[in-house]
Design an enzyme around this catalytic site. Structure first.
Site, PDB file in Angstrom:
ATOM      1  N   ASP A   1     -10.893   3.515   4.963  1.00  0.00           N
ATOM      2  CA  ASP A   1     -11.226   2.093   4.857  1.00  0.00           C
ATOM      3  C   ASP A   1     -12.735   1.869   4.861  1.00  0.00           C
ATOM      4  O   ASP A   1     -13.212   0.792   4.519  1.00  0.00           O
ATOM      5  CB  ASP A   1     -10.586   1.313   6.009  1.00  0.00           C
ATOM      6  CG  ASP A   1      -9.681   0.200   5.527  1.00  0.00           C
ATOM      7  OD1 ASP A   1      -9.505   0.072   4.302  1.00  0.00           O
ATOM      8  OD2 ASP A   1      -9.162  -0.547   6.358  1.00  0.00           O
TER       9      ASP A   1
ATOM     10  N   LYS B   1       0.831  -1.203   0.000  1.00  0.00           N
ATOM     11  CA  LYS B   1       0.000   0.000   0.000  1.00  0.00           C
ATOM     12  C   LYS B   1       0.866   1.253   0.000  1.00  0.00           C
ATOM     13  O   LYS B   1       0.555   2.245  -0.675  1.00  0.00           O
ATOM     14  CB  LYS B   1      -0.936  -0.025   1.206  1.00  0.00           C
ATOM     15  CG  LYS B   1      -2.004  -1.111   1.092  1.00  0.00           C
ATOM     16  CD  LYS B   1      -2.707  -1.342   2.418  1.00  0.00           C
ATOM     17  CE  LYS B   1      -3.683  -2.516   2.306  1.00  0.00           C
ATOM     18  NZ  LYS B   1      -4.297  -2.896   3.595  1.00  0.00           N
TER      19      LYS B   1
ATOM     20  N   GLN C   1      -4.018  -1.395   9.934  1.00  0.00           N
ATOM     21  CA  GLN C   1      -3.912  -2.730   9.351  1.00  0.00           C
ATOM     22  C   GLN C   1      -4.420  -3.788  10.330  1.00  0.00           C
ATOM     23  O   GLN C   1      -3.999  -3.839  11.475  1.00  0.00           O
ATOM     24  CB  GLN C   1      -2.449  -3.030   8.979  1.00  0.00           C
ATOM     25  CG  GLN C   1      -2.252  -4.380   8.330  1.00  0.00           C
ATOM     26  CD  GLN C   1      -2.894  -4.496   6.953  1.00  0.00           C
ATOM     27  OE1 GLN C   1      -2.979  -3.524   6.215  1.00  0.00           O
ATOM     28  NE2 GLN C   1      -3.348  -5.672   6.604  1.00  0.00           N
TER      29      GLN C   1
END
Length: 335
Positions: free
Chosen positions: A120, A53, A97
Site C-alpha cells: 500500500d 481486490k 483495509q
C-alpha cells in the site's frame, strides 16, 4: 474537446502485464505472489472493496490470503497478526483495509507492516524515501502511482510542467505531489486555506483533483490544453446522507462518511451515480486530457496494487538484487 484518458482500458493493459509476470514467476521459480488482505469488523463498504481486490487477484493469478478479524480484536492481537504475516514466506504483500475500529491506532498498525511487504506504500520509511531527493521507496501508494501511470500512458509529459494538486490528504494529495516533484514538475498544492485556488489551478499544465468536493473544478479553472486527472468519486445520490468518497480531511463536513475514492472500480460497484471533483461537461471543453468518473483513477488504483504485489514477490525472491535495479525492475531477467 479533451482527449479522454481511459482508466479502464489502461488498467486492463496493466493487469495483462501483471498476469504475464505472475505466469513467468510461476514457471521459472514455482513462485506464486501472495497478497494478504486484512479486514477488521464487518463494515459493508470495507467488505465490498476487499472482495473487489480479492477478485482482481484471482483474475491475474495472485494468491489472495484472506484474514477476516472480529470488530473487537485488541490492538496487540492485531499487531501479532501483522507480525505473523510479516514472517510468512507465502505472503509477499500485506494490505490492512482502512478504516480500523476506533480503539485501534491505524498509524501503529501500518508501521508494523514489514517495509518489504508494504504494497500500500504507507510505511513511514516508504513515505520518507518518497519525500527525499535521490531516494527511492520500495513501494509507492497505489492511487498516486495510478495518477502518474495515467499521465504517462495517456501521453502527457510531466517534466518541466506546472502542476497543481487540489487536496493535501495523506492518501492522495501529499504523495502525488511528491511523485510529480520527482518527475521534475513544479508543484503547487491547493487546499481549504488557499486564497483564490482558481487562479493557481488555472496556471497549471497538469491538475490532480483530489479534494472530495463534487464538481468543484469548473471549466474556467482550467488552462486550455491542460491534463486533468480526477481522483474524486462522490456519490451524488447520497448527498443528503452526507456520504462522500475520497474526501480531503479539512474539506469535509464534520460527521460525513468518507470512503477512499479509487476503491470503487466502476459505477456497477456503486449503485448511486458518482461524480468527480471535476465538472466533466465544462472541463472536457477546455482541457487537453481528462479522466472520467467512473472509469479513470479507480480501476488503475487496483491495477497498481496488483503490480506492487508482483514487485514485492520479485524482491522477496531475490530476483531484483542486480546492482542499480529499482522498483521498476528494468534489469530483471523476467522483464
Amino acid at each position: 474537446m479533451a482527449q479522454i484518458i481511459d482508466g479502464k482500458a489502461i488498467a486492463a493493459d496493466v493487469r495483462r502485464e501483471v498476469a504475464v509476470d505472475v505466469a513467468a514467476l510461476s514457471s521459472a521459480h514455482g513462485l506464486v505472489p501472495g497478497l494478504a488482505v486484512v479486514i477488521v469488523g464487518s463494515r459493508k463498504d470495507s467488505q465490498t472493496y476487499v472482495n473487489m481486490k480479492r477478485k482482481a487477484c484471482a483474475e491475474v493469478g495472485i494468491c489472495s490470503i484472506d484474514v477476516d478479524l472480529p470488530e473487537d480484536i485488541s490492538e496487540p492481537a492485531l499487531v501479532a497478526e501483522v507480525h505473523r504475516l510479516n514472517a510468512d514466506p507465502a505472503v509477499h504483500g500485506i494490505l490492512v483495509q482502512l478504516p480500523l475500529p476506533k480503539h485501534i491506532n491505524e498509524e501503529k498498525i501500518l508501521s508494523e507492516i514489514s517495509i518489504e511487504k508494504d504494497v500500500d506504500g504507507f510505511h513511514p520509511l516508504n513515505i520518507g524515501k518518497l519525500a527525499m531527493k535521490g531516494r527511492e521507496p520500495l513501494f509507492v501508494p497505489c492511487t498516486p502511482k495510478a495518477c502518474m501511470e495515467l499521465l504517462s500512458r495517456g501521453g502527457v509529459t510531466v517534466r518541466g510542467k506546472l502542476a497543481a494538486v487540489v487536496g493535501r490528504s495523506n492518501i492522495v494529495g501529499l504523495p502525488v505531489s511528491l511523485l510529480l516533484l520527482k518527475a521534475d514538475a513544479t508543484v503547487s498544492i491547493v487546499h481549504s486555506r488557499t486564497p483564490d485556488p482558481r487562479s493557481i489551478v488555472r496556471q497549471a499544465d497538469i491538475v490532480i483533483a483530489a479534494a472530495g468536493q463534487p464538481m468543484m473544478i469548473k471549466g474556467d479553472w482550467i488552462k486550455p490544453g491542460a491534463a486533468v486527472i480526477d481522483v474524486g468519486h462522490i456519490v451524488s445520490a447520497a448527498a443528503e446522507q452526507d456520504v462522500m468518497i475520497n474526501g480531503n480531511g479539512d474539506l469535509i463536513k464534520p460527521g460525513a462518511v468518507v470512503i477512499h475514492d479509487a476503491d470503487i472500480d466502476s459505477v456497477d460497484d456503486d449503485p448511486a451515480q458518482p461524480v468527480g471533483d471535476v465538472h466533466f461537461a465544462e472541463v472536457s471543453k477546455v482541457a487537453g486530457f481528462l479522466t472520467p468518473v467512473p472509469g479513470g483513477a479507480g480501476p488503475m488504483m487496483v491495477a497498481m496494487l496488483l503490480k506492487n504485489t508482483v514487485d514485492a514477490a520479485k524482491q522477496g525472491w531475490g530476483i531484483c538484487k542486480l546492482q542499480g535495479c529499482q522498483v521498476t525492475h528494468k534489469l530483471c531477467a523476467l522483464v
